[in-house]
Design a protein around this motif. Structure first.
Motif, PDB file in Angstrom:
ATOM      1  N   LYS A  71      27.940 -58.151  56.668  1.00  0.00           N
ATOM      2  CA  LYS A  71      28.239 -58.404  58.083  1.00  0.00           C
ATOM      3  C   LYS A  71      28.525 -57.099  58.820  1.00  0.00           C
ATOM      4  N   LYS A  72      29.239 -56.173  58.146  1.00  0.00           N
ATOM      5  CA  LYS A  72      29.501 -54.876  58.770  1.00  0.00           C
ATOM      6  C   LYS A  72      28.202 -54.131  59.041  1.00  0.00           C
ATOM      7  N   ALA A  73      27.311 -54.139  58.038  1.00  0.00           N
ATOM      8  CA  ALA A  73      26.033 -53.452  58.217  1.00  0.00           C
ATOM      9  C   ALA A  73      25.228 -54.078  59.350  1.00  0.00           C
ATOM     10  N   ALA A  74      25.231 -55.413  59.391  1.00  0.00           N
ATOM     11  CA  ALA A  74      24.500 -56.100  60.461  1.00  0.00           C
ATOM     12  C   ALA A  74      25.095 -55.772  61.817  1.00  0.00           C
ATOM     13  N   ARG A  75      26.445 -55.674  61.870  1.00  0.00           N
ATOM     14  CA  ARG A  75      27.096 -55.337  63.131  1.00  0.00           C
ATOM     15  C   ARG A  75      26.761 -53.915  63.555  1.00  0.00           C
ATOM     16  N   HIS A  76      26.713 -52.975  62.606  1.00  0.00           N
ATOM     17  CA  HIS A  76      26.364 -51.590  62.920  1.00  0.00           C
ATOM     18  C   HIS A  76      24.938 -51.480  63.445  1.00  0.00           C
ATOM     19  N   TRP A  77      24.012 -52.197  62.790  1.00  0.00           N
ATOM     20  CA  TRP A  77      22.628 -52.167  63.265  1.00  0.00           C
ATOM     21  C   TRP A  77      22.512 -52.807  64.643  1.00  0.00           C
ATOM     22  N   SER A  78      23.281 -53.853  64.856  1.00  0.00           N
ATOM     23  CA  SER A  78      23.257 -54.503  66.169  1.00  0.00           C
ATOM     24  C   SER A  78      23.731 -53.546  67.259  1.00  0.00           C
ATOM     25  N   ILE A  79      24.814 -52.810  66.962  1.00  0.00           N
ATOM     26  CA  ILE A  79      25.322 -51.822  67.923  1.00  0.00           C
ATOM     27  C   ILE A  79      24.287 -50.727  68.161  1.00  0.00           C
ATOM     28  N   PHE A  80      23.631 -50.273  67.082  1.00  0.00           N
ATOM     29  CA  PHE A  80      22.621 -49.218  67.211  1.00  0.00           C
ATOM     30  C   PHE A  80      21.475 -49.648  68.111  1.00  0.00           C
ATOM     31  N   PHE A  81      20.959 -50.858  67.865  1.00  0.00           N
ATOM     32  CA  PHE A  81      19.829 -51.337  68.665  1.00  0.00           C
ATOM     33  C   PHE A  81      20.231 -51.572  70.116  1.00  0.00           C
ATOM     34  N   LYS A  82      21.445 -52.045  70.333  1.00  0.00           N
ATOM     35  CA  LYS A  82      21.906 -52.245  71.709  1.00  0.00           C
ATOM     36  C   LYS A  82      22.030 -50.917  72.445  1.00  0.00           C
ATOM     37  N   LEU A  83      22.604 -49.904  71.769  1.00  0.00           N
ATOM     38  CA  LEU A  83      22.710 -48.582  72.389  1.00  0.00           C
ATOM     39  C   LEU A  83      21.340 -47.980  72.660  1.00  0.00           C
ATOM     40  N   SER A  84      20.418 -48.155  71.698  1.00  0.00           N
ATOM     41  CA  SER A  84      19.064 -47.628  71.889  1.00  0.00           C
ATOM     42  C   SER A  84      18.396 -48.281  73.092  1.00  0.00           C
ATOM     43  N   PHE A  85      18.599 -49.579  73.224  1.00  0.00           N
ATOM     44  CA  PHE A  85      18.018 -50.292  74.372  1.00  0.00           C
ATOM     45  C   PHE A  85      18.613 -49.799  75.678  1.00  0.00           C
ATOM     46  N   LEU A  86      19.938 -49.569  75.677  1.00  0.00           N
ATOM     47  CA  LEU A  86      20.585 -49.073  76.896  1.00  0.00           C
ATOM     48  C   LEU A  86      20.083 -47.687  77.272  1.00  0.00           C
ATOM     49  N   VAL A  87      19.923 -46.808  76.252  1.00  0.00           N
ATOM     50  CA  VAL A  87      19.416 -45.459  76.529  1.00  0.00           C
ATOM     51  C   VAL A  87      17.998 -45.522  77.084  1.00  0.00           C
ATOM     52  N   LEU A  88      17.156 -46.379  76.467  1.00  0.00           N
ATOM     53  CA  LEU A  88      15.781 -46.534  76.941  1.00  0.00           C
ATOM     54  C   LEU A  88      15.749 -47.070  78.358  1.00  0.00           C
ATOM     55  N   ALA A  89      16.587 -48.065  78.630  1.00  0.00           N
ATOM     56  CA  ALA A  89      16.649 -48.630  79.977  1.00  0.00           C
ATOM     57  C   ALA A  89      17.115 -47.590  80.986  1.00  0.00           C
ATOM     58  N   PHE A  90      18.072 -46.747  80.567  1.00  0.00           N
ATOM     59  CA  PHE A  90      18.576 -45.692  81.457  1.00  0.00           C
ATOM     60  C   PHE A  90      17.470 -44.709  81.823  1.00  0.00           C
ATOM     61  N   GLY A 103      11.092 -35.451  86.733  1.00  0.00           N
ATOM     62  CA  GLY A 103      12.236 -36.145  86.160  1.00  0.00           C
ATOM     63  C   GLY A 103      12.482 -35.657  84.741  1.00  0.00           C
ATOM     64  N   LEU A 104      13.637 -36.034  84.203  1.00  0.00           N
ATOM     65  CA  LEU A 104      13.993 -35.594  82.846  1.00  0.00           C
ATOM     66  C   LEU A 104      12.973 -36.028  81.798  1.00  0.00           C
ATOM     67  N   PRO A 105      12.490 -37.288  81.803  1.00  0.00           N
ATOM     68  CA  PRO A 105      11.516 -37.673  80.774  1.00  0.00           C
ATOM     69  C   PRO A 105      10.253 -36.818  80.815  1.00  0.00           C
ATOM     70  N   GLU A 106       9.763 -36.524  82.037  1.00  0.00           N
ATOM     71  CA  GLU A 106       8.564 -35.700  82.152  1.00  0.00           C
ATOM     72  C   GLU A 106       8.808 -34.295  81.631  1.00  0.00           C
ATOM     73  N   ARG A 107       9.998 -33.739  81.944  1.00  0.00           N
ATOM     74  CA  ARG A 107      10.302 -32.390  81.478  1.00  0.00           C
ATOM     75  C   ARG A 107      10.374 -32.326  79.966  1.00  0.00           C
ATOM     76  N   VAL A 108      10.991 -33.345  79.359  1.00  0.00           N
ATOM     77  CA  VAL A 108      11.123 -33.354  77.903  1.00  0.00           C
ATOM     78  C   VAL A 108       9.756 -33.456  77.244  1.00  0.00           C
ATOM     79  N   LEU A 109       8.923 -34.384  77.742  1.00  0.00           N
ATOM     80  CA  LEU A 109       7.604 -34.575  77.155  1.00  0.00           C
ATOM     81  C   LEU A 109       6.734 -33.342  77.346  1.00  0.00           C
ATOM     82  N   LYS A 110       6.779 -32.731  78.543  1.00  0.00           N
ATOM     83  CA  LYS A 110       5.970 -31.554  78.804  1.00  0.00           C
ATOM     84  C   LYS A 110       6.424 -30.389  77.937  1.00  0.00           C
ATOM     85  N   LYS A 111       7.750 -30.233  77.787  1.00  0.00           N
ATOM     86  CA  LYS A 111       8.276 -29.151  76.965  1.00  0.00           C
ATOM     87  C   LYS A 111       7.837 -29.316  75.513  1.00  0.00           C
TER      88      LYS A 111
END
Length: 333
Positions: free
Chosen positions: A40-59, A303-311
């Motif tokens: 359950k702890k591992a599942a909770r950690h993965w759940s937090i990871f995927f939620k954070l990843s989704f938030l970063v992507l959405a941002f 924008g930041l994404p373009e700069r990162v990809l171009k770099k």
């Protein structure tokens, strides 16, 4: 009389106290419980990871969306104004000095019916003659298409070499007295390690298909043929640079033997030599020359994404070029 129960059956108290009999059920249950908690702890950690990843992507998606939509509208800005485009830093294949960045801004600024003139503010030590040449060709094309819309260059700290290559195509160039202007020349630099390798006892083993494929290899002795060929290329690019300056400055240029030697001068000296037309800033040129004090920035801001990809792309591409060629490219700097 003997008690049959005590005689024929094991003592229950001794059975309960046995370390090997009766505790295995509890140990197994504990293991199952701990395994379940761990899972359950591992599942909770993965759940937090995927939620954070989704938030970063959405941002990043929101950032790119708003940066794209609010960096400027494709519709004409009807009020009369002065269009501004900035080039900061080296003239290369990325950043504000790249043709991919400058050309769309130039086209948009010239095409806008509300822009009375275009100011190109340059603060650059130079860079790629290819990128500078592409920008100059586009400036000349736009000036023919919009003959009543002048393009002025305002020099900030420095406008040298590739920066001046671009500036020479403008109708007028304005500087500060202490600006650095000029450096009409071309260079190709690198290092030679043959002496160091000999001292260290290192042997260079270079195999090529094509007698000139090892052109200017820094780990091989420099041949007279390769040196002459490199100088011929530099002279050709230098001649192209001189032609752009002469065509752009015309009779205003007070040419001397030092004009195209690669030296650079202060803004005050550049005005005397005809490399510049006078003193001014973006504000003074817009107010006093263009007569349109309202300044609108047409510079393409990534924008930041373009700069990162171009770099990332530029780093991979640059590494590939170095790995294939092993030599420096010519620079107007």
């Amino acid at each position: 009389m003997t008690d049959e129960t005590s005689t024929n059956y094991p003592d229950n108290s001794r059975l309960a106290q046995s370390p090997t009999v009766g505790n295995w059920e509890r140990e197994t249950l504990e293991k199952l419980v701990f395994a379940t908690i761990k899972e359950k702890k591992a599942a909770r950690h993965w759940s937090i990871f995927f939620k954070l990843s989704f938030l970063v992507l959405a941002f990043f998606c929101l950032w790119a969306f708003f940066d794209f939509n609010f960096s400027g509208s494709d519709d004409d800005i009807l009020a009369r104004h002065t269009a501004l485009i900035e080039i900061n830093g080296e003239i290369d294949s990325e950043g504000s000095g790249s043709a991919d960045t400058v050309l769309p801004a130039l086209n948009k600024a010239f095409a806008d019916s509300g822009s009375a003139a275009v100011i190109l503010r340059i603060n650059s030590p130079g860079g790629s003659p290819v990128q500078a040449g592409i920008i100059v060709d586009e400036i000349l094309r736009l000036k023919k298409g919009y003959p009543k819309k002048p393009l002025y260059v305002v020099v900030d700290e420095i406008c040298a070499s590739g920066g001046y290559y671009i500036a020479a195509a403008a109708d007028n160039i304005y500087v500060n007295k202490a600006s650095i202007v000029g450096s009409v020349g071309v260079l190709m630099d690198g290092f030679g390690f043959t002496g160091t390798m000999e001292k260290l006892g290192v042997e260079r083993r270079l195999l090529t298909a094509g007698e000139n494929k090892g052109f200017l290899d820094p780990f091989s002795p420099q041949s007279a043929k390769h040196k002459a060929h490199a100088q011929e290329m530099l002279d050709e690019i230098h001649s192209q640079f001189i032609s752009v300056v002469r065509a752009g400055r015309g009779k205003r240029l007070k040419e001397t033997p030092e004009t195209f030697s690669g030296l650079y001068w202060t803004g005050a000296r550049a005005v005397e030599m005809g490399l510049a037309d006078g003193y001014g800033t973006v504000d003074t040129v817009a107010r006093d020359i263009v007569k349109a004090e309202d300044i609108i920035d047409y510079t393409t801001h990534e924008g930041l994404p373009e700069r990162v990809l171009k770099k990332f792309g530029a780093s991979v591409g640059g590494g590939a070029v170095k790995a294939v060629s092993g030599t420096a490219l010519p620079r107007v700097r």
